[in-house]
Design an enzyme around this catalytic site. Structure first.
Site, short mmCIF file in Angstrom:
data_model
loop_
_atom_site.label_atom_id
_atom_site.label_comp_id
_atom_site.label_asym_id
_atom_site.label_seq_id
_atom_site.Cartn_x
_atom_site.Cartn_y
_atom_site.Cartn_z
N GLU A 1 123.70 111.70 6.44
CA GLU A 1 122.64 111.16 7.31
C GLU A 1 122.46 109.65 7.11
O GLU A 1 121.39 109.11 7.36
CB GLU A 1 121.31 111.89 7.04
CG GLU A 1 121.31 113.36 7.40
CD GLU A 1 121.56 113.67 8.86
OE1 GLU A 1 121.76 112.72 9.66
OE2 GLU A 1 121.56 114.86 9.21
N HIS B 1 114.51 111.99 3.31
CA HIS B 1 114.77 113.09 4.24
C HIS B 1 114.95 114.36 3.43
O HIS B 1 115.60 114.36 2.39
CB HIS B 1 116.04 112.79 5.05
CG HIS B 1 116.58 113.99 5.75
ND1 HIS B 1 115.85 114.70 6.67
CD2 HIS B 1 117.78 114.62 5.66
CE1 HIS B 1 116.58 115.71 7.12
NE2 HIS B 1 117.76 115.70 6.52
N HIS C 1 114.79 119.05 3.63
CA HIS C 1 114.68 120.30 4.39
C HIS C 1 113.60 121.17 3.74
O HIS C 1 113.82 122.34 3.48
CB HIS C 1 116.02 121.05 4.39
CG HIS C 1 117.14 120.32 5.03
ND1 HIS C 1 118.39 120.85 5.15
CD2 HIS C 1 117.20 119.10 5.60
CE1 HIS C 1 119.20 119.97 5.76
NE2 HIS C 1 118.49 118.89 6.03
N TYR D 1 92.30 115.93 8.79
CA TYR D 1 92.26 114.46 8.94
C TYR D 1 93.43 113.75 8.26
O TYR D 1 93.81 112.64 8.63
CB TYR D 1 90.91 113.90 8.46
CG TYR D 1 90.76 113.83 6.96
CD1 TYR D 1 90.28 114.90 6.23
CD2 TYR D 1 91.10 112.66 6.27
CE1 TYR D 1 90.15 114.83 4.85
CE2 TYR D 1 90.98 112.58 4.90
CZ TYR D 1 90.50 113.67 4.19
OH TYR D 1 90.39 113.60 2.83
N HIS E 1 115.90 121.38 11.74
CA HIS E 1 116.59 120.63 10.71
C HIS E 1 115.70 120.34 9.47
O HIS E 1 115.98 120.86 8.40
CB HIS E 1 117.13 119.33 11.32
CG HIS E 1 117.98 118.52 10.40
ND1 HIS E 1 118.99 117.70 10.85
CD2 HIS E 1 117.97 118.38 9.06
CE1 HIS E 1 119.57 117.12 9.83
NE2 HIS E 1 118.96 117.51 8.73
N TYR F 1 90.90 101.65 2.61
CA TYR F 1 90.86 102.66 1.55
C TYR F 1 91.79 102.31 0.40
O TYR F 1 92.96 101.99 0.60
CB TYR F 1 91.26 104.01 2.14
CG TYR F 1 91.37 105.13 1.14
CD1 TYR F 1 90.24 105.83 0.74
CD2 TYR F 1 92.61 105.49 0.61
CE1 TYR F 1 90.33 106.86 -0.18
CE2 TYR F 1 92.71 106.53 -0.30
CZ TYR F 1 91.58 107.21 -0.68
OH TYR F 1 91.68 108.23 -1.58
#
Ligand SMILES: [Zn+2]
Length: 213
Positions: free
Chosen positions: A70, A89, A91, A110, A152, A205
Site C-alpha cells: 500500500e 493503515h 485491518h 461526539y 478492506h 482542548y
C-alpha cells in the site's frame, strides 16, 4: 531511539492493541527526502531497523526490503497533505467489519469529530495496492484525518505517526461501540449544531492548560 526504532516499537504496539491482523497493517512517517515505510508482509516481531524502507515521493525506494504493497496510499497522502507526518493503515476488527458493510461511522458519539468532521467516511472499494484505491482513500480523507476502506480496513493520519496511532485506536474504539449499539437498535445521532460546538471545542482542548492542570 532512532526514527526506525520508534516505528518498529509503534508497529508492535499495534499488535498489542489489536489493531493489526496478521501482517496486514502498515505505517509510514515523513522524514527528510521522503518517508519511512514498513516492509511488505513481515512479522513486526521480526523487524529490524534495516528492514524499514526509505521511500521518496516519486515512488522509488531504497533498502533491503520491498515496501508495503500500500505504498501508493502512504505516498499520495504525504504528497498531498503537507500537515500530515504519519500514516497508519490496518485491518482492525470492528472498523473493517463496518467497512465490509460499506457503512461510514456517523455522529453517534461526539468523539467521531476527533477524525476532523461530522462522520468517518468509508472509501469506495478498489483492488489493494492500486492507484484507484489511493484515489478513493484521498477522497474519503478530504477534511478528515481517518476513514474506513470498503471491504478492506481503515486508515488514520496525524501530524506525527504517534498521533496517527492514537487516532487509529480511537476510530477502532468508536467502530466497536457503534457495532454494539447497532445490535440493540438504531443509535441516536447528534445534531449538526452540537457537532459544530464540539469541533470548535477541540481547537483549544488540551493546548491551553498547563501540564499540571
Ligand atoms: Zn490493507
Amino acid at each position: 531511539m532512532s526514527a526506525r526504532e520508534a516505528m518498529i516499537a509503534l508497529a508492535r504496539r499495534m499488535n498489542a492493541a489489536g489493531l493489526n491482523q496478521g501482517t496486514s497493517g502498515n505505517l509510514s512517517q515523513r522524514v527528510e527526502g521522503g518517508f519511512l515505510l514498513t516492509p511488505s508482509g513481515m512479522d513486526y516481531d521480526a523487524l529490524e531497523p534495516e528492514d524499514i524502507v526509505l521511500m521518496r515521493l516519486d515512488g522509488t525506494h531504497e533498502g533491503r526490503r520491498e515496501p508495503s504493497s500500500e505504498w501508493r496510499i502512504h505516498r499520495d497522502v504525504l504528497a498531498t497533505r503537507p500537515e500530515v507526518g504519519g500514516v497508519l493503515h490496518a485491518h482492525s476488527m470492528f472498523s473493517t467489519s463496518l467497512a465490509c458493510l460499506r457503512r461510514p461511522i456517523p455522529a453517534f458519539h461526539y468523539m467521531v469529530t476527533r477524525a476532523g468532521g461530522v462522520d468517518i467516511r468509508c472509501a469506495d472499494y478498489a483492488t489493494f495496492g492500486s492507484e484507484e484505491l489511493s484515489r478513493h482513500v484521498l477522497g474519503a480523507l478530504e477534511g478528515r484525518r481517518a476513514c474506513l476502506m470498503a471491504n478492506h480496513g481503515m486508515l488514520a493520519v496525524g501530524d506525527s505517526l504517534a498521533s496517527a496511532y492514537r487516532l487509529a485506536v480511537e476510530v477502532e474504539t468508536l467502530a466497536a461501540m457503534y457495532w454494539r449499539a447497532l445490535q440493540v437498535g438504531e443509535p441516536v445521532l447528534l445534531e449538526p449544531e452540537e457537532l459544530a460546538r464540539v469541533l470548535d471545542k477541540w481547537k483549544t482542548y488540551g493546548q491551553t492548560a498547563s501540564p499540571r492542570d
